[in-house]
Enzyme design. Structure first.
Site, PDB file in Angstrom:
ATOM      1  N   CYS A 126       0.839  -1.201   0.000  1.00 38.41           N
ATOM      2  CA  CYS A 126       0.000   0.000   0.000  1.00 38.41           C
ATOM      3  C   CYS A 126       0.874   1.250   0.000  1.00 38.41           C
ATOM      4  O   CYS A 126       1.442   1.627   1.032  1.00 38.41           O
ATOM      5  CB  CYS A 126      -0.918  -0.002   1.225  1.00 38.41           C
ATOM      6  SG  CYS A 126      -1.941   1.482   1.375  1.00 38.41           S
ATOM      7  N   CYS A 137      -0.340   4.079   2.285  1.00 34.50           N
ATOM      8  CA  CYS A 137      -0.070   3.834   3.701  1.00 34.50           C
ATOM      9  C   CYS A 137       1.390   4.079   4.056  1.00 34.50           C
ATOM     10  O   CYS A 137       1.703   4.679   5.089  1.00 34.50           O
ATOM     11  CB  CYS A 137      -0.418   2.383   4.059  1.00 34.50           C
ATOM     12  SG  CYS A 137      -2.059   1.846   3.562  1.00 34.50           S
ATOM     13  N   ASP A 138       2.295   3.585   3.217  1.00 34.84           N
ATOM     14  CA  ASP A 138       3.705   3.482   3.616  1.00 34.84           C
ATOM     15  C   ASP A 138       4.681   4.332   2.818  1.00 34.84           C
ATOM     16  O   ASP A 138       5.856   4.426   3.176  1.00 34.84           O
ATOM     17  CB  ASP A 138       4.152   2.011   3.522  1.00 34.84           C
ATOM     18  CG  ASP A 138       3.365   1.114   4.456  1.00 34.84           C
ATOM     19  OD1 ASP A 138       2.925   1.603   5.512  1.00 34.84           O
ATOM     20  OD2 ASP A 138       3.165  -0.070   4.125  1.00 34.84           O
TER      21      ASP A 138
END
Length: 332
Positions: A156, A159-160
């Site tokens: 993701c 997300c990261d």
């Protein structure tokens, strides 16, 4: 939200939640799955006064239990570890009165009400069901994915991505998701290496042009990742040209695998409507094609796939359940 007249609320607390009564088999609401959507649905349903059961599966918590630091979930100024966030959600749901049993659902019967939800050891009945079984990212099948999961390997970018500022990043895939993630990651990376098994992209023309014109993206055609190396964290990715057999080692801080997701819906294949990829088809808001059966989170959401959106869908499903049960009671 109005509570059903026949519902009860269990007395629990955060530190010492009530031990589930495993002899009880009839509930107002059964929630299948225990990620952010399932736990949030449990909080809302129980708080509304419905007798609610979450069947969490063998490994409760969803994808976040395999995540290290979560920086983008509101309310945690300094971030929170994924497993800790799931533990807190579980405790909050229990405090509201939700019964949570860590058992895996093996079959369902949505042909008539009360609906039946079967585990390996018990059969439960419910007036309404929320499906919150999520989706899992497709993996490369390399040992290094497990070794460096949360230590460089991610599924993701949203997300990261910010964890990899000023580093070289590798993205695997050639569809819309991969191109979207590669383009997004150029905000942080010095170079994004896009690894694709074919000689041309499968993404839409507009997205292809955007990526091909981005000088931060370097394409490796007809190639596949064969190994992931590092010490405490991922440091290198080995790629192989599938036509020549030549192997190249790239120094990179992050590897993002973007080759699709698998919704966890095989269990419901003959029970509710699914699309060609196995995602739950929603007819209205969180309603499936079966009246009284709802869905929340990544099991139907192929676009966002965030903890916060999954939790939002859990809230929406619970509100829709309340409306459904209230209207059903009025008809009786």
């Amino acid at each position: 939200m109005a509570a059903d007249a026949g519902a009860t609320v269990l007395e629990t607390n955060d530190d010492n939640p009530k031990t589930p009564d495993k002899s009880k088999t009839k509930f107002d609401v059964v929630i299948i799955g225990a990620g952010p959507s399932g736990y949030t649905a449990g909080i809302y349903c129980s708080r509304a006064g419905y007798d609610t059961l979450i069947l969490s599966g063998i490994l409760p918590g969803g994808q976040l239990v395999n995540t290290t630091e979560v920086e983008n979930y509101p309310g945690f100024e300094n971030g929170i570890m994924g497993p800790d966030l799931m533990i807190d959600m579980r405790k909050q749901s229990q405090r509201m009165g939700t019964t949570i049993i860590d058992d895996e659902v093996v079959n369902v019967d949505f042909r008539r009400t009360p609906f039946k939800v079967l585990t390996a050891s018990e059969e439960y009945e419910a007036r309404a069901v929320i499906i919150a079984t999520g989706a899992n990212p497709r993996k490369l099948g390399l040992e290094g994915e497990q070794t460096f999961g949360g230590k460089g390997v991610s599924y993701c970018a949203t997300c990261d991505g910010p964890f990899f500022r000023n580093q070289e990043i590798v993205v695997v895939g050639g569809g819309d998701s991969a191109i979207e993630e590669a383009t997004f990651l150029t905000k942080f990376a010095t170079t994004v290496h896009l690894i694709h098994r074919r000689s041309e992209l499968r993404a839409s023309k507009v997205m292809q042009e955007r990526a091909l014109n981005n000088n931060k993206i370097k394409f490796h055609w007809d190639s596949a990742v064969t190994d992931i190396k590092g010490n405490q964290k991922m440091q290198q990715v080995v790629i192989k040209n599938l036509k020549t057999g030549e192997e190249t080692t790239l120094d990179a801080g992050g590897l993002f695998v973007a080759i699709g997701h698998e919704p966890n819906t095989k269990l419901f294949k003959s029970q509710i409507e699914l699309d060609d990829e196995g995602y739950v088809v929603l007819k209205n808001k969180t309603h499936t094609n079966i009246e009284g059966v709802f869905a929340a989170g990544d099991v139907h959401d192929r676009s966002y796939r965030q903890a916060i959106t999954a939790a939002g869908f859990g809230c929406m499903a619970a509100i829709d359940v309340d409306k459904y049960l209230t209207e059903s009671a009025d008809k009786q």
